[in-house]
Design an enzyme around this catalytic site. Structure first.
Site, mmCIF file in Angstrom:
data_model
loop_
_atom_site.group_PDB
_atom_site.id
_atom_site.type_symbol
_atom_site.label_atom_id
_atom_site.label_comp_id
_atom_site.label_asym_id
_atom_site.label_seq_id
_atom_site.Cartn_x
_atom_site.Cartn_y
_atom_site.Cartn_z
ATOM 1 N N GLY A 1 30.952 2.768 -1.251
ATOM 2 C CA GLY A 1 29.506 2.992 -1.260
ATOM 3 C C GLY A 1 28.789 2.008 -0.345
ATOM 4 N N SER B 1 27.695 -0.944 -11.603
ATOM 5 C CA SER B 1 28.303 -1.147 -12.927
ATOM 6 C C SER B 1 27.566 -2.252 -13.676
ATOM 7 C CB SER B 1 29.773 -1.525 -12.761
ATOM 8 O OG SER B 1 30.428 -0.501 -12.060
ATOM 9 N N ARG B 2 27.043 -3.216 -12.928
ATOM 10 C CA ARG B 2 26.355 -4.347 -13.574
ATOM 11 C C ARG B 2 25.058 -3.920 -14.262
ATOM 12 N NH1 ARG B 2 29.013 -7.348 -9.401
ATOM 13 N NH2 ARG B 2 29.992 -9.193 -10.313
ATOM 14 N N GLY C 1 27.438 7.036 -8.933
ATOM 15 C CA GLY C 1 27.745 6.632 -7.557
ATOM 16 C C GLY C 1 29.249 6.719 -7.303
ATOM 17 N N HIS C 2 30.033 6.185 -8.266
ATOM 18 C CA HIS C 2 31.504 6.271 -8.125
ATOM 19 C C HIS C 2 31.931 7.741 -8.107
ATOM 20 C CE1 HIS C 2 31.426 2.219 -10.290
ATOM 21 N NE2 HIS C 2 32.089 1.952 -9.194
ATOM 22 N N ALA D 1 33.887 0.894 -15.121
ATOM 23 C CA ALA D 1 32.494 1.054 -15.576
ATOM 24 C C ALA D 1 31.832 2.090 -14.652
ATOM 25 C CB ALA D 1 31.758 -0.274 -15.579
ATOM 26 N N LEU D 2 32.492 3.224 -14.566
ATOM 27 C CA LEU D 2 32.116 4.217 -13.559
ATOM 28 C C LEU D 2 30.732 4.804 -13.820
ATOM 29 C CD1 LEU D 2 35.495 6.151 -13.104
ATOM 30 C CD2 LEU D 2 34.666 4.119 -11.911
ATOM 31 N N GLN E 1 30.454 -5.365 2.328
ATOM 32 C CA GLN E 1 31.852 -5.101 1.942
ATOM 33 C C GLN E 1 32.425 -3.966 2.800
ATOM 34 O OE1 GLN E 1 33.643 -4.909 -2.216
ATOM 35 N NE2 GLN E 1 33.180 -2.743 -1.931
HETATM 36 O O1 PAF Z 1 33.366 -2.517 -4.793
HETATM 37 C C1 PAF Z 1 34.192 -2.746 -5.687
HETATM 38 O O2 PAF Z 1 34.102 -2.214 -6.789
HETATM 39 C C2 PAF Z 1 35.318 -3.732 -5.438
HETATM 40 O O3 PAF Z 1 34.902 -4.751 -4.592
HETATM 41 C C3 PAF Z 1 36.592 -3.057 -4.880
HETATM 42 C C4 PAF Z 1 36.340 -2.417 -3.531
HETATM 43 C C5 PAF Z 1 37.086 -2.007 -5.863
HETATM 44 C C6 PAF Z 1 37.700 -4.099 -4.705
HETATM 45 O O4 PAF Z 1 38.035 -4.707 -5.914
#
Ligand code: PAF
Length: 282
Positions: A149, A188-189, A36-37, A32-33, A155
């Protein structure tokens, strides 16, 4: 552009790259790019000779089946977007079996306490799932650099710790949060938000910006109270947490100390959709 489902195809590419002494940049995603991605991928393309992007909605990091099932999946347009950036990108779209083998389970990690704060408190076992899937991916892709990001700041810190724990040589690169013009952090959400929720969601970043402005003059308690009040009469958004935490260990604080770096973290529900954001305060 080459899109592979099988781990052995990626291993073959990687073996060739290693033989050719090419540097490998890796961008792990759940698809779901959004822009940001794409900014992460663009940076990876600039800084590495070869780039691998994974698209994998990782079951072990979801806390509810409902969230996993409803996570947006837009594979065709993801591949289209990546191919517009560069036809040289290698895309890894594995099945769970390709990643986990026959037993899909998470390692239980001790990330030095980082896993018990904020997202860790509200999403038990989430970071074990993230750590486990990234360990598998880093072992397959053996990247020189991997890109994440700062929207998922916790994370990012955890991935740095993971690499330390697993003694992996990948360099973890944190990249700035990408925002809509409205200030809403790209996620993505966001694709699941309805119009009313989309109209209200920019409030999250306005609140963070105001908290940053007031951080020098107001106490943590006053700020936290003020933030809660902003959501009291909001029909679309429900505050889950607002915390001011030290950057060094992500422990939330009640009092500020000198010579310490802080960040504010927020999680908000728009209906069933959970949005997170954060900002550097000093
Ligand atoms: O940030 C994310 O999209 C996920 O947590 C990741 C780093 C791809 C791991 O599944």
């Amino acid at each position: 552009m080459r899109v592979h489902e099988k781990r052995r195809d990626i291993l073959n590419h990687v073996a060739t790259f290693v033989e050719q002494k090419k540097t490998i940049g890796f961008v792990p995603t759940m698809g779901a790019l959004h822009k940001g991605h794409l900014a992460l991928v663009e940076r990876a393309l600039k800084e590495n000779q070869k780039v691998i992007v994974s698209i994998f909605v990782n079951p072990t990091q979801f806390n509810t089946t409902e969230d996993l099932v409803n996570y947006p999946r837009t594979l065709d347009s993801d591949i289209e977007l990546l191919s517009e950036l560069s036809k040289e990108i290698i895309v890894f779209v594995p099945t769970p079996k390709e990643v986990y083998g026959d037993k899909m389970s998470s390692v239980t990690y001790n990330f030095g306490g980082l896993e018990n704060e904020m997202e860790g408190k509200y999403r038990p076992d989430h970071f074990d799932g993230v750590g486990t899937v990234l360990k598998h991916f880093f072992n397959i892709v053996t990247p020189n650099k991997a890109y994440f990001g700062e929207k998922d700041f916790q994370q990012l810190q955890i991935v740095k710790k993971l690499v330390e724990i697993e003694k992996m040589s990948v360099q973890i690169i944190g990249c700035p949060i990408y925002r809509e013009k409205s200030g809403l952090a790209l996620s993505s959400r966001n694709k699941r938000l309805d119009q009313k929720q989309l109209n209200e969601a920019p409030l999250i970043y306005s609140i963070l910006k105001q908290a940053k402005k007031d951080f020098g003059t107001k106490s943590v308690t006053t700020l936290s109270k003020w933030v809660s009040e902003q959501f009291k009469n909001n029909d679309e958004l429900r505050l889950e947490y607002f915390e001011i935490a030290k950057v060094s260990d992500l422990k939330s604080v009640k009092r500020k100390q000198k010579n310490t770096k802080y960040r504010a973290f927020i999680a908000v529900f728009a209906g069933k959709i959970r949005l997170i954001d954060n900002i550097a305060l000093n």
